[in-house]
Design an enzyme around this catalytic site. Sequence first.
Site, PDB file in Angstrom:
ATOM      1  CD  GLU A   1      -3.361  -0.627   2.003  1.00  0.00           C
ATOM      2  OE1 GLU A   1      -3.159   0.322   2.946  1.00  0.00           O
ATOM      3  OE2 GLU A   1      -4.366  -1.153   1.784  1.00  0.00           O
TER       4      GLU A   1
ATOM      5  CD  GLU B   1      -4.314  -5.836   2.888  1.00  0.00           C
ATOM      6  OE1 GLU B   1      -4.882  -4.979   3.476  1.00  0.00           O
ATOM      7  OE2 GLU B   1      -3.051  -5.760   2.606  1.00  0.00           O
TER       8      GLU B   1
HETATM    9  C1  GAL Z   1      -4.457  -2.238   5.086  1.00  0.00           C
HETATM   10  C2  GAL Z   1      -3.137  -2.947   5.074  1.00  0.00           C
HETATM   11  C3  GAL Z   1      -3.026  -4.044   5.943  1.00  0.00           C
HETATM   12  C4  GAL Z   1      -3.808  -3.796   7.239  1.00  0.00           C
HETATM   13  C5  GAL Z   1      -5.175  -3.474   6.835  1.00  0.00           C
HETATM   14  C6  GAL Z   1      -6.239  -3.517   8.037  1.00  0.00           C
HETATM   15  O1  GAL Z   1      -4.368  -0.916   4.848  1.00  0.00           O
HETATM   16  O2  GAL Z   1      -2.537  -3.088   4.118  1.00  0.00           O
HETATM   17  O3  GAL Z   1      -1.565  -4.564   6.403  1.00  0.00           O
HETATM   18  O4  GAL Z   1      -3.350  -3.219   8.085  1.00  0.00           O
HETATM   19  O5  GAL Z   1      -5.028  -2.362   6.096  1.00  0.00           O
HETATM   20  O6  GAL Z   1      -7.409  -2.913   7.559  1.00  0.00           O
END
Ligand code: GAL
Length: 670
Positions: free
Chosen positions: A162, A333
């Site tokens: 990110e 994610e």
């Molecule tokens: C994203 C990040 C992850 C985790 C997640 C939690 O921004 O890539 O590592 O922190 O958020 O929602």
Amino acid sequence: MHMPLTNPTHFNSDLRTPDRLELGVCYYPEQWPCEKWEEDARRMVELGLSWVRIGEFAWAQIEPRRGEFHWAWLDQAIEILGGAGLRVILGTPTAAPPKWLVDLYPEILPVDATGVVRKFGARRHYCFSNRRYRLEAARITEAVARRYGENVHVHAWQTDNEYGDHDTIYSYSSEAQRAFRLWLAERYGSIDELNRAWGTSFWSMRYDSFQEVDLPNSLVEEPSPTHGVDFIRFSSDQVKSFNKAQVDIIRAHSPGRPVTHNFMSQNTDFDHYKVGEDIDVASWDVYPMGGLLNGRLSAKDKERYLRVGDPDQPAFNHDLYRAVGRGRVWVMEQQPGPVNWAGHNQSPADGMVRLWTWLAYAHGVDMVSYFRWRQAPFAQEQFHSGLLLPNSEADQGYFEVAAVMEEMKRLPKGEVRGKAKVAIVLDYESRWATRVLPQGRSYSASAIALDWYSTVARFGADVDFIGQHSDIDGYRLVLAPDLVIAEEAFVDRLARSEAKVVFGARSGSKTKDMHIPEGLPPGPLAKLIDLSVSRVESLPEFHSERVLYGNETYAAGGWRETVRTEETVIASFDGPYRQGSPALVGNDKARYLAVAATGALLDKVIGDALGWAGLECLPDLGDLRVTRRGRLRFAFNFGQAPAEVPAAATAEFLVGNRSLKPVDVAIWTE
Ligand code: GAL
């Protein structure tokens, strides 16, 4: 030492598009005792997952002290996960430089706009311009890629994590200052040229050499807008070259495996198309609950969508990142339940994880990976759900993933999302132009673009995103809600295309140098539509203007322009100030909207434009959303009441049926 299994000829297949939706999960073997790994891997496979992403924050476990590499645990984790049948996506661990590295080279730390060094103790604590950090990032990437590049279980790579998270694109370090000066010298060639572009005759700001130029922070007033936008352009290029260096190393050691980066929802801190040029698949991280609370909707709508999120925000990003990935997009994610990082962290409604997964697939996503496998009982994200509870019991998200796996068996394979008829232009430089010169506190280009997208979606039409570099053949309608810096070449291509075009206010209002175009805005757009903008104003939230369009009067606010034109006036302002002044003007090819339209006015503008372009649309879908992928048609109910799906009489339902409950999905063919 034993080397992991390799097989150089095994892998070309992951560069192709899979013939059905694949699912995966983010996993942190370093956070759990190794006794759990086997059981975890077995349960992932049992659930139907085929991908697992690991390693993106594990630098300190891989190299706990300088030059001392501990591979055994990662060899074993990859062996266990891969041996169970999972395909591994390996992250380069550069988003989390270890303590020893920071202590050895404190200059790698980023500096915020107030000049404060951002310290060790969380993540993303590095400055993109720091040459030492670039060497170190290349060194660890090389070590990991060498070790696992041809491992049979490693099927894809993620660079870093990110870019932009925690506001980390802009660093005001001395290294950034040095690199910025070099970048400026390259861009402008001579200091006279920079003085011209930045308008330094204003306020005695002239420079004698590039060495005198500073970063645009901690000034008494705002910098010259050209200075401001150039710093963003520079920072964006730093991200591109940082990423490209990793991609080159990975490609050298791991041929045939796709490389991705996981982008963030609607982040415009750097040019995502440019980073996208260097990777094989774009991926992004889907957290709609936080997106709702931080987003564009009114308090009333936030209440209505509290547990389902903004219905258009995930789809917008799927479509955008499909363009960034030049056709290929994954979700790296997916939120599996409540998260920990927003101002408030409400739970999604039961059923949303399933809905979001199908929504992603419908919008062209080929792989959805959930964040995370098991909720962590320690450290920063204890409140962040996983597919499993901290005690390893299955949580709600797990059951919804299982439901998707079952439903998937009913769908035909090999369906590909086709090209849309409507394109929306998202141009990063234009975003930077209004960020640096907003001219009104509440002006939000990202909210405007999402509103336009949402309106098209409510009329049931699919959208592709394009940049000014994109191929525009085949589009019937091109919408440019905020194309502030319009390039001549793009305007010429629009002129030659079949597409009808609608420009939002402020389009064409700045040159590359951030000047008002000669001959007034909309600058080069005058080739498509003959008008000039002689005055603009930003308006406070409590005030609204009235616009007469057909026989109806609509409210509008936020931004208004005075336009002079010989073209047809389609709608005009209807109030005491400059009564009758054009609000929407147009000809056969192009329309220009001289006001920030939302709500009913935007519905009217977009609805009419769809008809003008000869596109069929549905009556306003309310809280329902529909889209298609190949022969498959999808409907999603974001509302609180059952809704009727707009399916033909001949529809054959594969999932759900004609009457769609709240938080439910229907999939059919016609
Ligand atoms: C994203 C990040 C992850 C985790 C997640 C939690 O921004 O890539 O590592 O922190 O958020 O929602």
